[in-house]
Design a protein around this motif. Structure first.
Motif, PDB file in Angstrom:
ATOM      1  N   GLN A  24       0.494  -1.327   0.028  1.00 45.33           N
ATOM      2  CA  GLN A  24       0.024   0.057  -0.112  1.00 45.33           C
ATOM      3  C   GLN A  24       0.880   1.795  -0.339  1.00 45.33           C
ATOM      4  OE1 GLN A  24      -3.615   0.130  -0.297  1.00 45.33           O
ATOM      5  NE2 GLN A  24      -2.942   2.417  -0.755  1.00 45.33           N
ATOM      6  N   GLU A  25       1.960   1.006   0.428  1.00 43.48           N
ATOM      7  CA  GLU A  25       2.780   2.640   1.258  1.00 43.48           C
ATOM      8  C   GLU A  25       3.122   2.398  -0.351  1.00 43.48           C
ATOM      9  OE1 GLU A  25       5.592   1.343   4.172  1.00 43.48           O
ATOM     10  OE2 GLU A  25       3.873   2.319   5.316  1.00 43.48           O
ATOM     11  N   ALA A  26       4.079   1.145  -1.030  1.00 43.73           N
ATOM     12  CA  ALA A  26       4.903   1.120  -2.433  1.00 43.73           C
ATOM     13  C   ALA A  26       3.722   1.729  -3.193  1.00 43.73           C
ATOM     14  CB  ALA A  26       5.183  -0.052  -2.510  1.00 43.73           C
ATOM     15  N   ALA A  27       2.338   1.532  -3.429  1.00 45.71           N
ATOM     16  CA  ALA A  27       1.740   2.216  -4.398  1.00 45.71           C
ATOM     17  C   ALA A  27       1.156   4.061  -4.001  1.00 45.71           C
ATOM     18  CB  ALA A  27      -0.209   1.779  -4.547  1.00 45.71           C
ATOM     19  N   ASP A  28       1.301   3.990  -3.103  1.00 47.00           N
ATOM     20  CA  ASP A  28       1.134   5.651  -2.498  1.00 47.00           C
ATOM     21  C   ASP A  28       1.735   6.049  -3.108  1.00 47.00           C
ATOM     22  OD1 ASP A  28      -1.357   5.373  -1.473  1.00 47.00           O
ATOM     23  OD2 ASP A  28      -0.783   5.108   1.091  1.00 47.00           O
ATOM     24  N   GLU A  29       3.221   5.788  -2.548  1.00 47.83           N
ATOM     25  CA  GLU A  29       4.728   7.025  -3.021  1.00 47.83           C
ATOM     26  C   GLU A  29       4.413   6.527  -5.030  1.00 47.83           C
ATOM     27  OE1 GLU A  29       8.981   5.863  -3.378  1.00 47.83           O
ATOM     28  OE2 GLU A  29       7.997   5.049  -1.283  1.00 47.83           O
ATOM     29  N   MET A  30       3.645   5.094  -5.591  1.00 45.62           N
ATOM     30  CA  MET A  30       3.571   5.135  -7.312  1.00 45.62           C
ATOM     31  C   MET A  30       3.224   6.638  -7.744  1.00 45.62           C
ATOM     32  SD  MET A  30       4.292   1.561  -8.263  1.00 45.62           S
ATOM     33  CE  MET A  30       4.198   1.826  -9.243  1.00 45.62           C
ATOM     34  N   LYS A  31       1.854   6.410  -6.842  1.00 44.90           N
ATOM     35  CA  LYS A  31       0.262   7.007  -7.171  1.00 44.90           C
ATOM     36  C   LYS A  31       0.858   9.091  -6.392  1.00 44.90           C
ATOM     37  CE  LYS A  31      -4.149   7.759  -5.842  1.00 44.90           C
ATOM     38  NZ  LYS A  31      -5.400   7.144  -4.976  1.00 44.90           N
ATOM     39  N   ALA A  32       1.703   9.042  -5.997  1.00 49.23           N
ATOM     40  CA  ALA A  32       2.873  10.377  -5.372  1.00 49.23           C
ATOM     41  C   ALA A  32       3.568  10.759  -6.414  1.00 49.23           C
ATOM     42  CB  ALA A  32       3.420  10.350  -4.145  1.00 49.23           C
ATOM     43  N   ASN A  33       3.865   9.694  -6.976  1.00 48.43           N
ATOM     44  CA  ASN A  33       5.526   9.972  -8.155  1.00 48.43           C
ATOM     45  C   ASN A  33       4.765  10.134  -9.291  1.00 48.43           C
ATOM     46  OD1 ASN A  33       7.634   9.787  -6.312  1.00 48.43           O
ATOM     47  ND2 ASN A  33       7.730   7.634  -7.058  1.00 48.43           N
ATOM     48  N   ALA A  34       3.530   9.544  -9.505  1.00 49.81           N
ATOM     49  CA  ALA A  34       2.730  10.098 -10.978  1.00 49.81           C
ATOM     50  C   ALA A  34       2.136  11.172 -10.688  1.00 49.81           C
ATOM     51  CB  ALA A  34       1.936   8.650 -11.207  1.00 49.81           C
ATOM     52  N   LYS A  35       1.762  11.509 -10.138  1.00 47.09           N
ATOM     53  CA  LYS A  35       1.023  12.863  -9.602  1.00 47.09           C
ATOM     54  C   LYS A  35       1.660  14.025 -10.072  1.00 47.09           C
ATOM     55  CE  LYS A  35      -2.535  14.470  -7.390  1.00 47.09           C
ATOM     56  NZ  LYS A  35      -3.441  14.597  -5.960  1.00 47.09           N
ATOM     57  N   LYS A  36       3.368  13.399  -9.225  1.00 49.90           N
ATOM     58  CA  LYS A  36       4.820  14.345  -9.280  1.00 49.90           C
ATOM     59  C   LYS A  36       5.090  14.832 -11.085  1.00 49.90           C
ATOM     60  CE  LYS A  36       6.862  14.376  -4.915  1.00 49.90           C
ATOM     61  NZ  LYS A  36       7.621  14.047  -4.164  1.00 49.90           N
ATOM     62  N   GLU A  37       5.025  13.560 -11.828  1.00 46.83           N
ATOM     63  CA  GLU A  37       5.558  13.720 -12.917  1.00 46.83           C
ATOM     64  C   GLU A  37       4.390  13.810 -13.512  1.00 46.83           C
ATOM     65  OE1 GLU A  37       7.002  10.471 -15.635  1.00 46.83           O
ATOM     66  OE2 GLU A  37       6.581   9.465 -14.353  1.00 46.83           O
ATOM     67  N   ALA A  38       3.748  13.893 -13.566  1.00 43.36           N
ATOM     68  CA  ALA A  38       2.305  14.293 -14.656  1.00 43.36           C
ATOM     69  C   ALA A  38       2.169  16.232 -14.594  1.00 43.36           C
ATOM     70  CB  ALA A  38       0.950  14.059 -13.624  1.00 43.36           C
ATOM     71  N   GLN A  39       2.748  16.354 -12.990  1.00 44.80           N
ATOM     72  CA  GLN A  39       2.446  17.622 -12.728  1.00 44.80           C
ATOM     73  C   GLN A  39       3.761  18.945 -13.461  1.00 44.80           C
ATOM     74  OE1 GLN A  39       2.778  17.965  -8.847  1.00 44.80           O
ATOM     75  NE2 GLN A  39      -0.094  18.273  -8.567  1.00 44.80           N
ATOM     76  N   LEU A  40       4.562  17.712 -13.384  1.00 39.55           N
ATOM     77  CA  LEU A  40       6.076  18.301 -14.484  1.00 39.55           C
ATOM     78  C   LEU A  40       5.661  18.074 -15.876  1.00 39.55           C
ATOM     79  CD1 LEU A  40       9.319  16.734 -12.048  1.00 39.55           C
ATOM     80  CD2 LEU A  40       8.198  19.050 -12.139  1.00 39.55           C
ATOM     81  N   ILE A  41       4.944  16.886 -16.343  1.00 38.74           N
ATOM     82  CA  ILE A  41       4.553  17.017 -17.897  1.00 38.74           C
ATOM     83  C   ILE A  41       3.703  18.503 -17.663  1.00 38.74           C
ATOM     84  CG2 ILE A  41       3.712  15.540 -19.624  1.00 38.74           C
ATOM     85  CD1 ILE A  41       4.343  12.967 -18.241  1.00 38.74           C
ATOM     86  N   ILE A  42       2.696  18.478 -17.389  1.00 41.21           N
ATOM     87  CA  ILE A  42       1.584  19.686 -17.312  1.00 41.21           C
ATOM     88  C   ILE A  42       2.750  21.115 -17.434  1.00 41.21           C
ATOM     89  CG2 ILE A  42       0.245  21.162 -16.553  1.00 41.21           C
ATOM     90  CD1 ILE A  42      -0.989  18.055 -15.513  1.00 41.21           C
ATOM     91  N   LYS A  43       3.441  21.320 -15.886  1.00 43.95           N
ATOM     92  CA  LYS A  43       4.452  22.543 -16.527  1.00 43.95           C
ATOM     93  C   LYS A  43       5.178  22.443 -17.464  1.00 43.95           C
ATOM     94  CE  LYS A  43       3.841  23.315 -11.122  1.00 43.95           C
ATOM     95  NZ  LYS A  43       4.598  23.448 -10.726  1.00 43.95           N
ATOM     96  N   GLU A  44       5.527  21.221 -17.989  1.00 44.42           N
ATOM     97  CA  GLU A  44       6.901  21.716 -19.530  1.00 44.42           C
ATOM     98  C   GLU A  44       5.528  22.223 -20.637  1.00 44.42           C
ATOM     99  OE1 GLU A  44      10.260  22.087 -21.221  1.00 44.42           O
ATOM    100  OE2 GLU A  44       9.882  21.584 -18.738  1.00 44.42           O
TER     101      GLU A  44
END
Length: 167
Positions: free
Chosen positions: A75-95
């Protein structure tokens, strides 16, 4: 301390005048010894089974704890992956927004340049047209003058000789 079958077997009773029949008492004691041995055996077997079951229960408890920990880690790994994916999505959107802004700015700059170039070309066309009109008007004025002659223009016309004309 509990009695053992050997204690029962070795037990001797005192004798009295009107006592019990010794053979009957001995037979009864033998029966008690057999039953008591059977109970002790059964008790040991049950204790062995109980220990085996307790061992299995402990094994299953350990498995349960391991599975619970695994689920928590997953669950922690899934939450971390979700958070990382969210951050990556935000970076992609900003870019993408930066690229979009850059493209829009470049397009606006090109549009302005094209508009300026277009205005410049229109001005040059107007100037050319005005000059051409002035030239044409000057030429028409020359043609409309009645005293127009070659001498004023200092032009010399040369005509070919008759023998040079080819037929």
């Amino acid at each position: 301390m509990p009695l053992t079958p050997l204690d029962i077997h070795n037990k001797e009773f005192s004798r009295k005048i009107r006592g019990y029949d010794e053979d009957e008492v001995n037979e009864f004691l033998d029966q008690i010894i057999k039953d008591y041995e059977a109970l002790i055996r059964e008790n040991k077997e049950l204790q062995a089974k109980l220990e085996a079951y307790e061992e299995k229960v402990n094994h299953f408890k350990t498995m349960e704890e391991t599975l619970s920990k695994t689920i928590v880690v997953a669950q922690e790994a899934a939450d971390e992956m979700k958070a990382n994916a969210k951050k990556e999505a935000q970076l992609i959107i900003k870019e993408a927004e930066k690229n979009a802004d850059r493209i829009i700015n470049e397009s606006l700059a090109k549009s302005r340049k094209i508009a300026l170039d277009s205005e410049e070309l229109k001005k040059q066309a107007m100037i050319y047209r005005t000059r051409f009109r002035s030239l044409l008007e000057a030429q028409l004025e020359l043609l409309n003058q009645e005293d127009w002659n070659f001498e004023k223009m200092n032009l010399e016309l040369e005509f070919p000789a008759k023998d040079e004309v080819k037929e």
